[in-house]
Scaffold this active site. Structure first.
Site, PDB file in Angstrom:
ATOM      1  N   HIS A  79      63.108  62.178  46.671  1.00  0.00           N
ATOM      2  CA  HIS A  79      63.273  63.270  47.626  1.00  0.00           C
ATOM      3  C   HIS A  79      63.985  62.803  48.898  1.00  0.00           C
ATOM      4  O   HIS A  79      64.618  63.604  49.578  1.00  0.00           O
ATOM      5  CB  HIS A  79      61.894  63.847  47.975  1.00  0.00           C
ATOM      6  CG  HIS A  79      61.891  64.920  49.017  1.00  0.00           C
ATOM      7  ND1 HIS A  79      62.799  65.951  49.029  1.00  0.00           N
ATOM      8  CD2 HIS A  79      61.077  65.125  50.086  1.00  0.00           C
ATOM      9  CE1 HIS A  79      62.540  66.756  50.045  1.00  0.00           C
ATOM     10  NE2 HIS A  79      61.524  66.269  50.710  1.00  0.00           N
ATOM     11  N   HIS A 207      58.372  60.636  55.394  1.00  0.00           N
ATOM     12  CA  HIS A 207      59.378  60.729  54.340  1.00  0.00           C
ATOM     13  C   HIS A 207      60.172  59.422  54.233  1.00  0.00           C
ATOM     14  O   HIS A 207      60.350  58.877  53.147  1.00  0.00           O
ATOM     15  CB  HIS A 207      60.322  61.896  54.619  1.00  0.00           C
ATOM     16  CG  HIS A 207      59.732  63.236  54.362  1.00  0.00           C
ATOM     17  ND1 HIS A 207      58.904  63.881  55.257  1.00  0.00           N
ATOM     18  CD2 HIS A 207      59.844  64.062  53.292  1.00  0.00           C
ATOM     19  CE1 HIS A 207      58.537  65.041  54.756  1.00  0.00           C
ATOM     20  NE2 HIS A 207      59.080  65.183  53.563  1.00  0.00           N
TER      21      HIS A 207
END
Length: 258
Positions: A79, A207
């Site tokens: 991702h 992230h």
């Protein structure tokens, strides 16, 4: 009695409770809104194929339209650019999808400060009381934000400076990525990072650092208040999308109630 028979018996009698941690998925499910010029995901939608009519007299079914990162969903390494050489959602180890979970409750702090950032010291204090984080398990971060999940405006909590939702400091995210034994980090907010995470170092540290370390994220969880600080078994069920960067998921926990 076999171990599986014992488990089934415990669930049947209520000695083990199955707690649903998943937000219902509908057109009103809050979704992340990135500022221009970045592209955004679409809301969840159903497209009716037939419903007991001339298109199909005895069956009802739909096409679904959604993004991978809508509602309660799993983030996997690919991702983020830092994890671009990692695994996709179809390749997540099953041991990651069924794993122990602990809950760190920062809801009182988040109620006072919607931009509250979890620190290493918060985790150290939790460990002093509850013991170490689970090896190969999940850290679930309770902020009370699920109470807002019925309303996109309240959930995203935007003003002229952008969204204001609790998250994790850059230093803490690095520690979770590089030193903590966990496989993943779960939150009640729209993403694993704080609303103001663009201004952190690095930007979007959960992230950037956790996914870059081959770890995982879970977002838009509900009912973490129903779980004990330790002792839950988490079950995560994403769609095994080949090449997928994530997937909406049904997430629940098994909790002893004896």
């Amino acid at each position: 009695m076999s171990l599986l028979a014992q488990l089934n018996s415990a669930i049947t009698t209520g000695a083990i409770e199955v707690v649903d941690l998943t937000a219902p998925l509908s057109a009103s499910t809050p979704i992340l809104q990135l500022p221009e010029p970045f592209a955004n995901t679409i809301p969840f939608g159903l497209e009716e194929i037939s419903r007991y009519d001339e298109r199909g007299p005895r069956w009802y079914w739909n096409n679904i339209h959604t993004g991978e990162h809508t509602g309660t969903h799993l983030d996997v390494p690919v991702h983020w650019v830092s994890g671009k050489d990692g695994h996709d959602v179809s390749e997540v180890p099953l041991r990651t999808l069924v794993a122990p979970a602990v809950v760190l409750d920062a809801s009182a702090r988040a109620a006072e400060d919607p931009d509250y950032l979890l620190s290493i010291e918060d985790i150290r204090e939790w460990e002093r009381v509850n013991g170490p984080l689970p090896d190969g398990g999940w850290l679930l971060y309770r902020t009370g934000w699920d109470a807002r999940s019925h309303d996109q405006e309240a959930f995203l909590n935007n003003d002229e400076n952008g969204p204001h939702t609790p998250g994790v400091s850059g230093e803490c995210a690095r520690w979770l990525a590089e030193e903590a034994p966990i496989t993943g980090f779960g939150v009640e907010t729209v993403g694993t990072d704080a609303g103001q995470a663009l201004a952190l170092e690095p930007a979007f540290p959960c992230h950037e650092l956790l996914l870059g370390a081959g770890k995982h994220g879970l977002t838009q969880l509900r009912n973490l208040a129903s779980l004990p600080a330790t002792g839950s078994l988490l079950v995560v069920s994403p769609l095994p999308i080949v090449g997928g960067s994530g997937s909406p998921a049904r997430v629940y926990a098994l909790v002893e109630r004896v």
